[in-house]
Design an enzyme around this catalytic site. Sequence first.
Site, mmCIF file in Angstrom:
data_model
loop_
_atom_site.group_PDB
_atom_site.id
_atom_site.type_symbol
_atom_site.label_atom_id
_atom_site.label_comp_id
_atom_site.label_asym_id
_atom_site.label_seq_id
_atom_site.Cartn_x
_atom_site.Cartn_y
_atom_site.Cartn_z
ATOM 1 C CB THR A 174 -40.296 44.016 143.189
ATOM 2 O OG1 THR A 174 -41.215 43.747 144.171
ATOM 3 C CG2 THR A 174 -40.886 44.638 141.855
ATOM 4 C CG ASN B 136 -46.969 35.578 147.396
ATOM 5 O OD1 ASN B 136 -47.072 34.857 146.549
ATOM 6 N ND2 ASN B 136 -47.683 36.746 147.401
ATOM 7 C CD GLN C 79 -43.501 34.943 151.369
ATOM 8 O OE1 GLN C 79 -43.026 34.515 152.529
ATOM 9 N NE2 GLN C 79 -43.840 36.284 151.073
ATOM 10 C CB CYS D 62 -48.210 43.174 146.765
ATOM 11 S SG CYS D 62 -47.038 42.425 147.252
HETATM 12 N N1 PLP Z 1 -42.046 37.373 145.432
HETATM 13 C C1 PLP Z 1 -42.708 36.784 146.425
HETATM 14 C C2 PLP Z 1 -43.161 35.380 146.397
HETATM 15 C C3 PLP Z 1 -43.057 37.661 147.459
HETATM 16 O O1 PLP Z 1 -43.886 37.246 148.536
HETATM 17 C C4 PLP Z 1 -42.712 38.961 147.357
HETATM 18 C C5 PLP Z 1 -43.380 39.980 148.525
HETATM 19 O O2 PLP Z 1 -44.225 39.888 149.059
HETATM 20 C C6 PLP Z 1 -42.048 39.616 146.433
HETATM 21 C C7 PLP Z 1 -41.709 38.659 145.463
HETATM 22 C C8 PLP Z 1 -41.518 40.961 146.275
HETATM 23 O O3 PLP Z 1 -40.454 41.039 147.190
HETATM 24 P P1 PLP Z 1 -39.947 42.650 147.630
HETATM 25 O O4 PLP Z 1 -41.144 43.041 148.681
HETATM 26 O O5 PLP Z 1 -38.702 42.555 148.220
HETATM 27 O O6 PLP Z 1 -40.149 43.720 146.364
#
Ligand code: PLP
Length: 385
Positions: free
Chosen positions: A72, A151, A179, A324
């Site tokens: 993120t 994802n 991913q 999420c």
């Molecule tokens: N981008 C993608 C494609 C994801 O699948 C995720 C998490 O599921 C993120 C970003 C966010 O990553 P993080 O959980 O390390 O903040």
Amino acid sequence: MDTLYLDNAATTPVHPAALNAAWPFLTSEFGNASSTHELGEHAAEALADARTRLASALGARAGEIVFTSGGTEGDNLAVVGLALANPRGKHIVSARTEHEAVLAALEYLERVHGFEISWLAVAKDAALNPDDLDTALRDDTTLVTLMMANNEVGTLHPVRELAERAHRRGALFHTDAVQAIGWIPLNVHDLGVDALTLSGHKIGAPKGSGAVFVRSGLAIEPLLHGGGQEGDRRSGTENVAWAVALATALELLPASASEGPRVARLRDDFIERVLSTVPEARLTGSTHDRLASIASFTLAGVGGEAILLELERRGVIVSSGSACAAGRDDPSHVLTACGFTDDEARTSVRFSLAHTTSAEDLMRAARALRESVDAVSGLAGPAAS
Ligand code: PLP
């Protein structure tokens, strides 16, 4: 009953070797990498070593790696940081199937900084037509941000080609590879991207670890202001232990060139089994350009959350859409962007495989899905069947 964990796209357990490598930097070697005494120097050396190893795994230079707190933050730093530092204009191109971290960063740029976003159309299987990018690019396009692998449904984007097209018109290109890592060979220079986001907890490093590749020479506006760590791109005392764990986990990944196709065959057998034994199931995402680790379905007339509970009663752990969005009853934004109705998008279920997932595991998962759909349909009565 043994638990069968098929939610690896949500998160993975920390690899013992990654934890062992990190452990000294949480205990005896606890120094601050900015301190000039010996403990600090040891921490700085470990951080530099982790940076070099991570860079070499990506075909990058050490100075091109910024350690972050995860995907993120990485997406926000790349998207907001590149957009604000690049004087070319206030236009960005992306797609509505991106992760929330990118979508919300774009929404912020729109709302607070007056950027304009062009959204590329996606097909029902979440694929893009690269020609649409040419049409969307303008003289004031600062940045194109498109993920490598979705994802929720696993569809792959042709990042190398998209980056080339963006560059031809003078725009920068960022990709979220959170991913894709571990499944697709990742070499930033072969891909031709300007920035790329990684997250540690999807590959056996702890939650809260991550990194962004930012091509050398590119200006990036930091999100965090302070002591100027990470080459002034990300202030804050460096998390040496997590950087070491991330570099270690990355090196422990099996060679993706052979591992991707092997797991993809298991995934395809699983998809075939599900489609032939669960008539309510429809595959989501691409049938051919698809991440090896993801098999995702909608289940006609069967609520995703109810299925998750039934699967869990049978020891099979999966998720509906992205983790999420879990806990909220929102339909998957990816599926609605692909043209599914809200009701259809509420019936999504995602199985995400690990390198250790076996054919037997997937036979069990397919059987459990069949039983779970029967159980939910029985409970819901004829109207829902
Ligand atoms: N981008 C993608 C494609 C994801 O699948 C995720 C998490 O599921 C993120 C970003 C966010 O990553 P993080 O959980 O390390 O903040």
